[in-house]
Design an enzyme around this catalytic site. Structure first.
Site, mmCIF file in Angstrom:
data_model
loop_
_atom_site.group_PDB
_atom_site.id
_atom_site.type_symbol
_atom_site.label_atom_id
_atom_site.label_comp_id
_atom_site.label_asym_id
_atom_site.label_seq_id
_atom_site.Cartn_x
_atom_site.Cartn_y
_atom_site.Cartn_z
ATOM 1 C CD GLU A 95 -16.805 -5.374 96.135
ATOM 2 O OE1 GLU A 95 -17.598 -5.630 97.045
ATOM 3 O OE2 GLU A 95 -15.643 -4.950 96.336
ATOM 4 C CB SER B 93 -21.507 -5.667 103.061
ATOM 5 O OG SER B 93 -22.458 -4.678 102.787
ATOM 6 C CB CYS C 187 -16.688 -0.019 100.613
ATOM 7 S SG CYS C 187 -15.891 0.273 99.008
ATOM 8 C CB CYS D 156 -17.399 -1.725 95.840
ATOM 9 S SG CYS D 156 -15.585 -1.870 95.929
#
Length: 157
Positions: free
Chosen positions: A61, A86, A88, A91
């Site tokens: 990301e 998903s 972190c 991000c």
């Protein structure tokens, strides 16, 4: 990378992030990719480059946001961040900092990041549980548990 045709589904948007993840894996990195979509156009893609660049912050990301360059707040306000995994905490923070209102997550089975926090801050989070994303991460984690643990800030055994 720009696309003149608007992808119509979340799965179609995820394909851009998956391709970025595969690019990262092919160059020896963690197979996590992302794409920033605005008005059906792919503004940028990115992939985890921690291994390749020795960077502590080049997640999919954040690399995607860097590749997009400086954008006005009005662009982020109508953007969708698409990520194979998903996000972190780092991000998640970047998504919130730029007030990106929608996140498409490829999978959260191998890692459950900041989705609940994003939702609590009003972000629309869609989880697709895409099997290709799960398989990429399962394979990588089995082969490189030390790199994976480093990537998510966990001590290696």
């Amino acid at each position: 990378m720009t696309n003149s045709e608007s992808p119509e589904t979340d799965e179609a948007l995820l394909a851009y992030a998956i391709q970025a993840a595969k690019t990262g894996a092919a160059s020896g990195g963690v197979p996590i990719g992302a794409a920033l979509i605005v008005d059906g156009e792919v503004i940028a893609t990115g992939h985890n480059k921690r291994v390749q660049e020795g960077s502590p912050i080049k997640h999919g990301e954040t690399d995607c946001l860097a590749n997009a360059g400086r954008l006005p707040a009005s662009v982020y306000a109508k953007a969708t961040m698409v990520t194979t995994l998903s996000p972190c905490d780092m991000c998640t923070g970047a998504i919130l900092l730029y007030k990106i209102p929608r996140v498409i997550v490829g999978e959260n089975k191998t890692f459950y990041g900041g989705e609940d926090y994003l939702r609590s801050r009003g972000v629309d989070v869609v989880v697709l549980n895409n099997q290709d994303c799960v398989d990429m991460m399962d394979t990588f984690i089995a082969k490189h548990p030390d790199i994976w643990n480093e990537d998510i800030g966990e001590p290696s055994d």
